[in-house]
Design an enzyme around this catalytic site. Structure first.
Site, short mmCIF file in Angstrom:
data_model
loop_
_atom_site.label_atom_id
_atom_site.label_comp_id
_atom_site.label_asym_id
_atom_site.label_seq_id
_atom_site.Cartn_x
_atom_site.Cartn_y
_atom_site.Cartn_z
N LYS A 18 0.84 -1.22 0.00
CA LYS A 18 0.00 0.00 0.00
C LYS A 18 0.86 1.25 0.00
O LYS A 18 2.04 1.22 0.40
CB LYS A 18 -0.94 0.01 1.21
CG LYS A 18 -0.25 -0.08 2.59
CD LYS A 18 0.28 1.21 3.14
CE LYS A 18 1.08 1.03 4.41
NZ LYS A 18 1.79 2.23 4.86
N ALA A 106 10.63 -3.28 4.94
CA ALA A 106 10.86 -2.09 5.79
C ALA A 106 10.87 -0.80 4.98
O ALA A 106 11.65 0.11 5.22
CB ALA A 106 12.17 -2.23 6.58
N GLY A 107 9.95 -0.74 3.99
CA GLY A 107 9.90 0.43 3.12
C GLY A 107 8.73 1.33 3.37
O GLY A 107 8.49 2.27 2.61
N GLY A 108 7.93 1.06 4.40
CA GLY A 108 6.73 1.87 4.63
C GLY A 108 5.60 1.53 3.68
O GLY A 108 4.65 2.30 3.54
N MET A 109 5.69 0.35 3.05
CA MET A 109 4.62 -0.07 2.11
C MET A 109 3.80 -1.24 2.64
O MET A 109 3.00 -1.84 1.91
CB MET A 109 5.21 -0.41 0.74
CG MET A 109 5.78 0.82 0.04
SD MET A 109 6.15 0.47 -1.65
CE MET A 109 4.51 0.14 -2.31
N GLY A 112 5.03 -6.54 5.46
CA GLY A 112 4.80 -7.49 6.55
C GLY A 112 3.32 -7.61 6.88
O GLY A 112 2.80 -8.70 7.14
N ALA A 114 0.91 -7.14 4.73
CA ALA A 114 0.29 -7.90 3.64
C ALA A 114 0.52 -9.40 3.85
O ALA A 114 -0.37 -10.22 3.61
CB ALA A 114 0.87 -7.45 2.30
N ASP A 146 -1.89 -1.85 10.04
CA ASP A 146 -2.06 -1.87 8.58
C ASP A 146 -2.60 -3.21 8.06
O ASP A 146 -2.86 -3.34 6.86
CB ASP A 146 -0.71 -1.60 7.88
CG ASP A 146 -0.26 -0.15 8.05
OD1 ASP A 146 -1.11 0.71 8.37
OD2 ASP A 146 0.94 0.11 7.88
P1 ATP Z 1 5.93 -0.96 9.27
O1 ATP Z 1 5.48 0.36 8.70
O2 ATP Z 1 4.83 -1.78 9.88
O3 ATP Z 1 7.18 -0.88 10.12
P2 ATP Z 1 6.99 -1.50 6.70
O4 ATP Z 1 5.91 -1.47 5.69
O5 ATP Z 1 7.90 -0.34 6.79
O6 ATP Z 1 6.33 -1.86 8.06
P3 ATP Z 1 7.71 -4.28 6.56
O7 ATP Z 1 8.37 -4.85 5.37
O8 ATP Z 1 6.30 -4.63 6.78
O9 ATP Z 1 7.93 -2.73 6.48
O10 ATP Z 1 8.56 -4.74 7.82
C1 ATP Z 1 9.09 -3.96 8.85
C2 ATP Z 1 9.91 -4.87 9.81
O11 ATP Z 1 9.07 -5.89 10.33
C3 ATP Z 1 11.04 -5.61 9.11
O12 ATP Z 1 12.24 -4.91 9.21
C4 ATP Z 1 11.11 -6.94 9.82
O13 ATP Z 1 12.08 -6.94 10.84
C5 ATP Z 1 9.75 -7.12 10.49
N1 ATP Z 1 8.89 -8.20 9.89
C6 ATP Z 1 8.15 -9.07 10.58
N2 ATP Z 1 7.48 -9.90 9.75
C7 ATP Z 1 7.80 -9.55 8.50
C8 ATP Z 1 7.42 -10.03 7.21
N3 ATP Z 1 6.59 -11.07 7.03
N4 ATP Z 1 7.92 -9.39 6.14
C9 ATP Z 1 8.77 -8.34 6.30
N5 ATP Z 1 9.19 -7.88 7.48
C10 ATP Z 1 8.70 -8.46 8.60
#
Ligand code: ATP
Length: 308
Positions: A18, A106-109, A112, A114, A146
């Protein structure tokens, strides 16, 4: 959900990443959380999850993005989602998950999130659990703010922690280019920076209940990319750029290359560009030739769904 969705003993579910085309953040609450007013759009970068019956709870992760930062134990949000459905339906065996990631980690998208949403749907189908969409939403909200949106997909307004959702009307589709990077920004660090920036000097009235600007919803309803470009806003944008000033350079490059708008997606560090209709592939190519990691995607797309 029925057992007919189980093929060769496994269920495959796809869920989208997203972007937040609007993100207003209220003041920090006594419990440390912030209320938000968000407009989410699900975009065509996907996570695929296969669930099978297993010994204990195990997960394998592959992807078209760098997956080295993804935990393979109970810290993985998908494993926690599998356990949560198992508990809700009284399953005492194990679950094995295979995740194929297309959303930058960990890109803010919300990659995890999803994974967690796809796993909720997959394990419910695998176990013939018959949990309703509303019950999965409740389990999802317990896992992360999310997750409910990744179940719903499309375009939606999120309030509270972001998990109280109302679908938004959208005409046509919007074209996005996402510039990802490997030096991540942690979500708590970005909120901490926002609180720090807001605290000095503390002369503004408190932001009790953040709200969505009506212009965003009008632009989405009209399918008007130019109007949307003028209405996009993210309160976390200055905080993310303050922690990682190199993001400003990325935004400048995209705007120079013809993007209608460029902004931090969620808590970053992914930068989302809104492209003119028909312009996303060319914009992505230009940014790649300038050395950036750029992906084109359109939205809205569907939420978590079982694939044949
Ligand atoms: P958020 O905004 O919730 O921090 P995000 O969208 O920036 O998430 P994600 O890829 O969802 O980034 O993951 C953030 C962190 O969550 C990762 O650095 C990782 O350590 C942890 N994590 C736990 N489960 C997962 C998963 N299934 N996929 C990716 N990262 C995960």
């Amino acid at each position: 959900m029925t057992l007919s969705r189980v093929q060769d003993g496994r269920v495959r579910v796809r869920a989208p990443g997203k972007i937040n085309v609007f993100f207003a953040v209220g003041d920090v609450q006594p419990d440390g959380y912030h209320d938000v007013a968000s407009v989410y759009q699900a975009v065509g970068l996907f996570e695929d999850v296969w669930a099978t019956i297993g010994e204990g709870y195990t997960v394998e992760v592959t992807g078209t993005v760098d997956v080295s930062g993804v935990p393979l134990d109970d810290r993985n949000l998908a494993v926690r989602a599998a356990r949560s459905v198992a508990r809700a339906v009284g399953w005492e065996g194990g679950i094995h998950l295979e995740i194929h990631k297309g959303v930058p980690v960990a890109g803010g998208m919300g990659g995890g999130s999803a994974d967690a949403a796809a796993t909720l749907v997959a394990v419910n189908a695998l176990l013939g659990g018959n949990l309703s969409a509303a019950e999965l939403h409740v389990l999802g909200a317990e896992l992360g703010a999310d997750v409910p949106f990744a179940l719903l997909g499309g375009t939606a307004v999120g309030t509270g922690r972001g998990d109280e959702l109302a679908p938004a009307l959208v005409r046509g589709r919007f074209e996005w280019v996402l510039v990802t990077r490997t030096d991540g920004l942690s979500t708590p660090a970005v909120y901490g920076e926002l609180d720090r920036l807001r605290a000095a000097p503390d002369i503004r009235p408190p932001i009790a209940v953040p709200t969505v600007a009506p212009g965003v919803l009008a632009a989405l309803r009209a399918g008007d990319a130019l109007a949307l470009a003028g209405a996009i806003a993210n309160d976390l944008h200055p905080a993310a750029c303050s922690l990682l000033p190199a993001l400003n350079e990325v935004i400048d490059r995209g705007l120079t290359a013809g993007a209608l708008a460029g902004f931090v997606s969620g808590s970053g560090p992914t930068i989302a560009f809104l492209a003119a209709p028909g312009g996303a592939d060319a914009l992505a190519r230009t940014l790649r030739s300038a050395g950036f990691s750029a992906l084109a995607a359109h939205g809205p797309v569907a939420g978590a769904r079982v694939l044949a």
